[in-house]
Motif scaffolding. Structure first.
Motif, PDB file in Angstrom:
ATOM      1  N   LYS A  59     -17.349 -22.806 -46.522  1.00  0.00           N
ATOM      2  CA  LYS A  59     -16.010 -23.171 -46.993  1.00  0.00           C
ATOM      3  C   LYS A  59     -14.960 -22.100 -46.698  1.00  0.00           C
ATOM      4  O   LYS A  59     -13.772 -22.416 -46.563  1.00  0.00           O
ATOM      5  CB  LYS A  59     -16.033 -23.472 -48.486  1.00  0.00           C
ATOM      6  CG  LYS A  59     -16.171 -22.255 -49.385  1.00  0.00           C
ATOM      7  CD  LYS A  59     -16.016 -22.649 -50.835  1.00  0.00           C
ATOM      8  CE  LYS A  59     -16.087 -21.425 -51.723  1.00  0.00           C
ATOM      9  NZ  LYS A  59     -15.929 -21.765 -53.146  1.00  0.00           N
ATOM     10  N   ASP A  61     -13.135 -19.065 -44.322  1.00  0.00           N
ATOM     11  CA  ASP A  61     -12.824 -19.047 -42.888  1.00  0.00           C
ATOM     12  C   ASP A  61     -13.588 -17.960 -42.148  1.00  0.00           C
ATOM     13  O   ASP A  61     -13.288 -17.654 -40.996  1.00  0.00           O
ATOM     14  CB  ASP A  61     -11.316 -18.911 -42.654  1.00  0.00           C
ATOM     15  CG  ASP A  61     -10.733 -17.665 -43.291  1.00  0.00           C
ATOM     16  OD1 ASP A  61     -11.517 -16.855 -43.831  1.00  0.00           O
ATOM     17  OD2 ASP A  61      -9.504 -17.488 -43.256  1.00  0.00           O
ATOM     18  N   PHE A  62     -14.593 -17.397 -42.790  1.00  0.00           N
ATOM     19  CA  PHE A  62     -15.438 -16.379 -42.165  1.00  0.00           C
ATOM     20  C   PHE A  62     -16.842 -16.487 -42.751  1.00  0.00           C
ATOM     21  O   PHE A  62     -17.039 -16.986 -43.859  1.00  0.00           O
ATOM     22  CB  PHE A  62     -14.879 -14.971 -42.390  1.00  0.00           C
ATOM     23  CG  PHE A  62     -14.693 -14.636 -43.854  1.00  0.00           C
ATOM     24  CD1 PHE A  62     -15.710 -14.049 -44.592  1.00  0.00           C
ATOM     25  CD2 PHE A  62     -13.491 -14.928 -44.495  1.00  0.00           C
ATOM     26  CE1 PHE A  62     -15.548 -13.748 -45.934  1.00  0.00           C
ATOM     27  CE2 PHE A  62     -13.318 -14.634 -45.840  1.00  0.00           C
ATOM     28  CZ  PHE A  62     -14.341 -14.045 -46.565  1.00  0.00           C
ATOM     29  N   ARG A 172     -19.555 -24.379 -38.861  1.00  0.00           N
ATOM     30  CA  ARG A 172     -18.209 -24.849 -39.188  1.00  0.00           C
ATOM     31  C   ARG A 172     -17.675 -24.095 -40.398  1.00  0.00           C
ATOM     32  O   ARG A 172     -18.173 -24.260 -41.521  1.00  0.00           O
ATOM     33  CB  ARG A 172     -18.226 -26.351 -39.474  1.00  0.00           C
ATOM     34  CG  ARG A 172     -18.741 -27.169 -38.302  1.00  0.00           C
ATOM     35  CD  ARG A 172     -18.743 -28.637 -38.586  1.00  0.00           C
ATOM     36  NE  ARG A 172     -19.354 -29.377 -37.500  1.00  0.00           N
ATOM     37  CZ  ARG A 172     -19.531 -30.695 -37.501  1.00  0.00           C
ATOM     38  NH1 ARG A 172     -19.131 -31.409 -38.551  1.00  0.00           N
ATOM     39  NH2 ARG A 172     -20.096 -31.300 -36.471  1.00  0.00           N
ATOM     40  N   THR A 173     -16.687 -23.254 -40.170  1.00  0.00           N
ATOM     41  CA  THR A 173     -16.032 -22.545 -41.258  1.00  0.00           C
ATOM     42  C   THR A 173     -14.866 -23.377 -41.791  1.00  0.00           C
ATOM     43  O   THR A 173     -14.492 -24.389 -41.200  1.00  0.00           O
ATOM     44  CB  THR A 173     -15.540 -21.169 -40.796  1.00  0.00           C
ATOM     45  OG1 THR A 173     -14.671 -21.340 -39.661  1.00  0.00           O
ATOM     46  CG2 THR A 173     -16.703 -20.270 -40.402  1.00  0.00           C
ATOM     47  N   SER A 174     -14.300 -22.946 -42.908  1.00  0.00           N
ATOM     48  CA  SER A 174     -13.215 -23.677 -43.584  1.00  0.00           C
ATOM     49  C   SER A 174     -13.606 -25.135 -43.804  1.00  0.00           C
ATOM     50  O   SER A 174     -12.800 -26.049 -43.646  1.00  0.00           O
ATOM     51  CB  SER A 174     -11.923 -23.592 -42.761  1.00  0.00           C
ATOM     52  OG  SER A 174     -11.532 -22.257 -42.569  1.00  0.00           O
ATOM     53  N   CYS A 175     -14.862 -25.344 -44.155  1.00  0.00           N
ATOM     54  CA  CYS A 175     -15.392 -26.693 -44.349  1.00  0.00           C
ATOM     55  C   CYS A 175     -16.094 -26.752 -45.705  1.00  0.00           C
ATOM     56  O   CYS A 175     -17.174 -26.193 -45.880  1.00  0.00           O
ATOM     57  CB  CYS A 175     -16.354 -27.035 -43.216  1.00  0.00           C
ATOM     58  SG  CYS A 175     -16.722 -28.785 -43.076  1.00  0.00           S
ATOM     59  N   ASP A 196     -12.453 -30.615 -44.316  1.00  0.00           N
ATOM     60  CA  ASP A 196     -12.113 -29.494 -43.445  1.00  0.00           C
ATOM     61  C   ASP A 196     -10.785 -28.870 -43.843  1.00  0.00           C
ATOM     62  O   ASP A 196     -10.170 -29.260 -44.844  1.00  0.00           O
ATOM     63  CB  ASP A 196     -12.108 -29.926 -41.974  1.00  0.00           C
ATOM     64  CG  ASP A 196     -11.010 -30.936 -41.652  1.00  0.00           C
ATOM     65  OD1 ASP A 196     -10.049 -31.062 -42.439  1.00  0.00           O
ATOM     66  OD2 ASP A 196     -11.105 -31.600 -40.600  1.00  0.00           O
ATOM     67  N   HIS A 197     -10.320 -27.882 -43.064  1.00  0.00           N
ATOM     68  CA  HIS A 197      -9.127 -27.127 -43.420  1.00  0.00           C
ATOM     69  C   HIS A 197      -7.859 -27.975 -43.399  1.00  0.00           C
ATOM     70  O   HIS A 197      -6.838 -27.601 -43.964  1.00  0.00           O
ATOM     71  CB  HIS A 197      -8.962 -25.939 -42.471  1.00  0.00           C
ATOM     72  CG  HIS A 197      -8.651 -26.330 -41.058  1.00  0.00           C
ATOM     73  ND1 HIS A 197      -9.618 -26.831 -40.197  1.00  0.00           N
ATOM     74  CD2 HIS A 197      -7.501 -26.317 -40.356  1.00  0.00           C
ATOM     75  CE1 HIS A 197      -9.069 -27.088 -39.027  1.00  0.00           C
ATOM     76  NE2 HIS A 197      -7.791 -26.794 -39.088  1.00  0.00           N
TER      77      HIS A 197
END
Length: 463
Positions: A59, A61-62, A172-175, A196-197
């Protein structure tokens, strides 16, 4: 079946009978992993090595989670130390159980102890380098913590994420996971709903299983208060994504949560410091003193007992103190932070204990008397002397999902929920009331790998 419905069913555009799906799936994978720390990456890589198509969902972004903020130490009982007689699997297991004060699962403790050496070797095979000899670290209770060459948890995240990408794992980041999707009337997980973002929701089918490696809730003050009844006015060194919502999503589908009241606090640096300015790495070579310059606890005790002493004695100001010989044993990255602290007034270094007491505004006589206890251990004998102001912080939450030795998540009736697994800090029945120092990344990697193995063996047997 009517011709139109037959065609729709053939192409997967009709809901599956008896399932809780009112819409078609947007995509699918064999295994879905929730969380991009050491546990999530280890389980994703292991599942991929077994031939599964894997999607990892993070979730933030890194990648990294609390693994990046950890000390990086990895407890293991290796063949070398067993042969030398300096440690044993049974000794490690017993320390996990004893420090858990009756709240840990002996079965899980046994699995962790037995497979710790194997997990260390697996990490080395992924390109992670460790110092050869194990160390005795704060809260570890024994000399079995292996230190990676790279600082903190960066080595794990770099190596494991690179291996995952090479194996074709979709990261998949920001998920963010918003729902665990299950079959109507069945104790079975089918997939996940994610956002997603951009705020766009998707439904992803998991043909083989979902692995929860989302961590704890140490950064969620509301959940700490409501679920753990933890109202202490302390900070947190958990990463900002450690908010625990996936645990609650699992609870909504019937998963059993265990040991939720247990929260582990450790002596961190100043609240305002961006870097970790600490001295509490080797517990045998430091002392904790209060505002009077008095030692108020034995530093080699489990972490939970040290924090209990701090609370019960209502310590107003606390310092960690060590001599230069102890500081020389700290790795270069952390020593650099200590020297930075000298210029930002977060660290003190003085040639005598009298000078140090004056700088800290504590009683010199009490400080020297406190130091005498350590000189009997051969410590606190080499000036100059260092001190760091201590702010206890939430380090980890010990409650979470209940799993069995195969890493399967159990429901409130202690039955495995089909296709649902967990590892790392998301697990609540492993550590009990206290987590040994060096067991954080250990339990994430070990049970992450076990979850992938269980999925592979179950599907292989089904075939």
């Amino acid at each position: 079946m009517k011709r139109r419905n037959l065609l729709l069913w053939t192409f997967g555009l009709l809901p599956i009978a008896g399932k809780a799906q009112t819409e078609r799936w947007d995509e699918s994978a064999d295994v879905l992993v929730i969380g991009g720390g050491a546990g999530g990456l280890s389980s994703a890589l292991s599942a991929s090595n077994f031939g599964s198509k894997v999607i990892l969902l993070e979730k933030m972004d890194f990648l990294g989670g609390d693994s990046l903020r950890s000390g990086g130490y990895f407890n293991a009982v290796t063949k070398k130390v067993i042969h030398a007689g300096s440690d044993s699997v049974e000794h490690f297991k017993r320390q996990i159980i004893d420090s858990g004060a009756g709240y840990s699962s002996p079965l899980l403790a046994s699995v962790l102890a037995e497979r710790s050496g194997e997990s260390l070797e697996w990490l080395k095979a992924q390109g992670i380098k460790f110092l050869e000899e194990p160390r005795y670290i704060f809260g570890g209770l024994w000399k079995r913590a292996y230190k990676p060459l790279l600082p903190s948890g960066t080595g794990y995240i770099q190596a494991l994420s690179e291996r995952c990408l090479k194996k074709g794992v979709q990261i998949r980041t920001s998920c963010k996971v918003t729902k665990i999707l299950t079959a109507d009337g069945h104790n079975e997980v089918l997939g996940l709903e994610v956002e997603d973002h951009r705020g766009i929701s998707r439904r992803i089918r998991a043909h083989k299983g979902v692995i929860i490696a989302s961590g704890g809730f140490g950064a969620n003050k509301g959940m700490l208060k409501s679920r753990a009844n933890f109202t202490d006015n302390v900070g947190s060194d958990s990463h900002p994504g450690a908010t625990g919502e996936v645990l609650l999503l699992a609870e909504e589908i019937g998963a059993k949560l265990t040991n939720m009241p247990f929260v582990e606090c450790v002596p961190g640096g100043d609240e305002k410091a961006s870097d970790q300015v600490r001295l509490d790495y080797d517990p045998s070579g430091i002392m904790f003193v209060n505002e009077k310059g008095e030692r108020f606890v034995e530093e080699t005790l489990p972490r939970s007992e040290i924090y209990d002493a701090f609370r019960k004695q209502q310590v107003k100001r606390c310092f960690t103190i060590a001599d230069s010989a102890t500081v020389e044993q700290v790795d270069l990255y952390r020593r650099k932070n200590l020297f930075r602290g000298l210029y930002s007034h977060l660290t003190w270094r003085k040639d005598t204990l009298d000078e140090l007491a004056a700088a800290l505004n504590i009683d010199a006589g009490n400080l020297k008397e406190s130091a005498e206890a350590l000189t009997k251990r051969g410590k606190m004998m080499t000036p100059p002397y260092w001190a760091v102001r201590v702010s206890f912080k939430v380090h980890t939450t010990l409650g979470g999902l209940t799993i069995d030795p195969q890493a399967r998540v159990l429901d409130v009736q202690d039955r495995p929920i089909k296709n649902l697994y967990a590892c790392g800090q998301a697990v609540g029945n492993l550590h009990g009331k206290n987590r040994l120092g060096g067991n954080g990344i250990n339990c994430a990697v070990t049970f992450g790998r076990i979850a992938a193995e269980t999925i592979h063996k179950r599907k292989k047997t089904a075939i």
